[in-house]
Design a protein around this motif. Structure first.
Motif, PDB file in Angstrom:
ATOM      1  N   ILE A 124       1.067  -0.991   0.188  1.00  0.00           N
ATOM      2  CA  ILE A 124      -0.159   0.138   0.048  1.00  0.00           C
ATOM      3  C   ILE A 124       1.006   1.444   0.467  1.00  0.00           C
ATOM      4  CG2 ILE A 124      -1.705   1.061   1.900  1.00  0.00           C
ATOM      5  CD1 ILE A 124      -3.175  -0.966   2.221  1.00  0.00           C
ATOM      6  N   ALA A 125       0.515   2.852  -0.524  1.00  0.00           N
ATOM      7  CA  ALA A 125       1.199   3.149  -1.326  1.00  0.00           C
ATOM      8  C   ALA A 125       0.558   4.889  -0.485  1.00  0.00           C
ATOM      9  CB  ALA A 125       1.966   3.503  -2.408  1.00  0.00           C
ATOM     10  N   ALA A 126       1.348   5.094   0.361  1.00  0.00           N
ATOM     11  CA  ALA A 126       1.175   7.244   0.555  1.00  0.00           C
ATOM     12  C   ALA A 126       1.571   7.318  -0.026  1.00  0.00           C
ATOM     13  CB  ALA A 126       0.549   6.927   1.535  1.00  0.00           C
ATOM     14  N   PHE A 127       1.239   9.285  -0.400  1.00  0.00           N
ATOM     15  CA  PHE A 127       1.575  10.525  -0.027  1.00  0.00           C
ATOM     16  C   PHE A 127       1.433  11.380   0.828  1.00  0.00           C
ATOM     17  CE2 PHE A 127       2.202  15.018  -2.712  1.00  0.00           C
ATOM     18  CZ  PHE A 127       3.624  15.035  -3.063  1.00  0.00           C
ATOM     19  N   ALA A 128       2.701  11.952   1.269  1.00  0.00           N
ATOM     20  CA  ALA A 128       2.305  12.792   3.283  1.00  0.00           C
ATOM     21  C   ALA A 128       3.087  13.793   2.525  1.00  0.00           C
ATOM     22  CB  ALA A 128       2.766  12.201   4.012  1.00  0.00           C
ATOM     23  N   LEU A 129       1.805  15.119   2.257  1.00  0.00           N
ATOM     24  CA  LEU A 129       2.459  16.117   2.343  1.00  0.00           C
ATOM     25  C   LEU A 129       1.553  18.124   2.907  1.00  0.00           C
ATOM     26  CD1 LEU A 129       3.880  18.299  -0.250  1.00  0.00           C
ATOM     27  CD2 LEU A 129       1.264  19.141  -1.438  1.00  0.00           C
ATOM     28  N   THR A 130       0.253  17.497   2.871  1.00  0.00           N
ATOM     29  CA  THR A 130      -0.067  17.986   3.662  1.00  0.00           C
ATOM     30  C   THR A 130       0.075  18.179   5.501  1.00  0.00           C
ATOM     31  OG1 THR A 130      -2.124  17.316   2.679  1.00  0.00           O
ATOM     32  CG2 THR A 130      -3.078  19.178   4.740  1.00  0.00           C
ATOM     33  N   GLU A 131       0.417  19.502   5.842  1.00  0.00           N
ATOM     34  CA  GLU A 131       0.095  19.452   7.556  1.00  0.00           C
ATOM     35  C   GLU A 131      -0.434  20.077   7.879  1.00  0.00           C
ATOM     36  OE1 GLU A 131       5.047  19.357   6.447  1.00  0.00           O
ATOM     37  OE2 GLU A 131       4.270  21.226   7.900  1.00  0.00           O
ATOM     38  N   PRO A 132      -1.344  20.198   9.521  1.00  0.00           N
ATOM     39  CA  PRO A 132      -1.730  21.315  10.206  1.00  0.00           C
ATOM     40  C   PRO A 132      -2.007  22.726   9.594  1.00  0.00           C
ATOM     41  CG  PRO A 132      -0.648  19.877  11.310  1.00  0.00           C
ATOM     42  CD  PRO A 132       0.270  19.804  10.517  1.00  0.00           C
TER      43      PRO A 132
END
Length: 384
Positions: A124-132
């Motif tokens: 399973i892949a994921a892309f982590a860009l968004t922050e609070p």
């Protein structure tokens, strides 16, 4: 499902129509839409998508043309959203978004290994860009990556990350400081079991695998940087250029299902001594739903055709498609709930679920207000 009139337009070729016909008959595996643990159903869905060769269409193989047919992606998302709901649609598209930066950056041996496993539905892949404090404003990313010998040490928090907690690997964007703003961001390929990385689930209005990622002195080898230092913003924009228009296609799928359910409902339910379908006010609403839906479909597939035709980034067309389709879909689904009456707000009913599915689509991958800014700025920029 009923064939969409959009599929007969010149924006699609024969192989797209054949794909749509095949998917309309495909036996999509049944998975629980609101599980306590999203991991097992997502893995089941990914294996089924891989067996049907659908992941091949969003994760190019090494040595291929390294291109994605955007119209195919849109058709797949529309049909999955219509037939199987949000989990199937999200599982499909996130394999593309979570791996695109790897092949867009040029791949390599490490990337090839990860791409192969993702294409086969084994990971399973994921892309982590968004922050609070950094969503649509990518330049505001605050997560830091500080060079320490052969490693980078990452500290920060990501939020609203699809597949957080169930992904096997993440592409994480952090500030390496080569320049101010967006030009000082780099991307890293990080395994889920990396020390210093932790995940926390979030409970969304629609059933959705996602949550918070925290990095606490997380050490990552410099060889894990995806692309060149400072290239993460470009990679992110290239990724969204490919997949943003497909958000509109998924919205079409949810809205088309809502319309079909509504047509069946008003045709079978009597009110004031006659079928609801015979009431002029109901007929007017059905007409409004249909016009909004078909107009949005033309915008989506025109933008997808423009991308596939090699007409550049097509920023305005893509933003228009995402904006119009998600706003129209919200209107269509809301009308469906209204015409269903009390049954429309009953937890677990089809249109109630569609209502929860459609609402976030006007926010993620660029909120409607941001799309309007993009469109206006493109129109207003000086022309040579």
């Amino acid at each position: 499902m009923t064939p969409s009139p959009i599929w007969a337009t010149p924006f699609l070729d024969d192989h797209h129509r054949a794909l749509a016909a095949r998917l309309a008959e495909w036996s999509i595996p049944h998975v629980e839409e609101e599980p306590a643990d999203f991991g097992p159903p997502v893995r089941t869905m990914l294996r089924a998508l891989a067996d049907e060769a659908l992941l091949d269409l969003i994760i190019p193989a090494a040595g291929s043309t390294l291109a994605v047919d955007v119209r195919s992606v849109c058709l797949i998302r529309e049909i999955l959203a219509y037939r199987s709901g949000g989990l199937a649609d999200t599982a499909f598209v996130m394999q593309g978004i979570g791996t695109a930066p790897l092949w867009l950056a040029g791949g390599g041996a490490l990337a090839g290994e990860y791409l192969d496993r993702a294409r086969q539905g084994r990971t399973i892949a994921a892309f982590a860009l968004t922050e609070p404090d950094a969503g649509s404003d990518v330049a505001a990313v605050a997560t830091t990556a500080v060079r320490d010998g052969d490693d980078y040490v990452l500290n920060g928090t990501k939020t609203y990350i699809t597949n957080a907690g169930i992904a096997d690997h993440y592409v994480i964007v952090a500030r390496t400081g080569e320049a101010e703003g967006a030009r000082g961001l780099s991307a890293f390929l990080v395994d889920a079991d990396t020390p210093g990385l932790s995940a926390e689930t979030q409970d969304f209005v629609a059933a959705h695998a996602g949550g918070i990622l925290r990095m606490n002195d997380m050490r990552v080898s410099a060889s894990r940087m995806v692309g060149a230092p400072g290239s993460a913003f470009k990679l992110a924009m290239q990724t969204f250029d490919i997949f943003r228009v497909s958000v509109g296609a998924a919205a079409l799928g949810f809205a088309r299902r809502a319309l079909d359910e509504t047509v069946e409902r008003v045709g079978s339910r009597a009110m004031f001594g006659k079928p609801m379908a015979a009431i002029e006010g109901v007929q007017s609403k059905i007409a409004d739903m249909t016009v909004a839906l078909e107009g949005a479909g033309l915008q989506v597939y025109r933008a997808a055709w423009s991308k596939d035709a090699g007409l550049g980034r097509c920023t305005r067309e893509v933003s228009m498609a995402k904006l119009v389709a998600t706003e129209a879909a919200q209107e269509v689904v809301d009308t469906a709930v209204q015409l269903f009456g009390g049954a429309g707000v009953l937890r677990g009913s089809i249109v109630e679920r569609l209502y929860r599915e459609i609402r976030p689509m006007r926010i993620y991958e660029g909120a409607s207000e941001v799309q309007k800014l993009v469109i206006a700025r493109d129109i207003l920029k000086p022309r040579s």
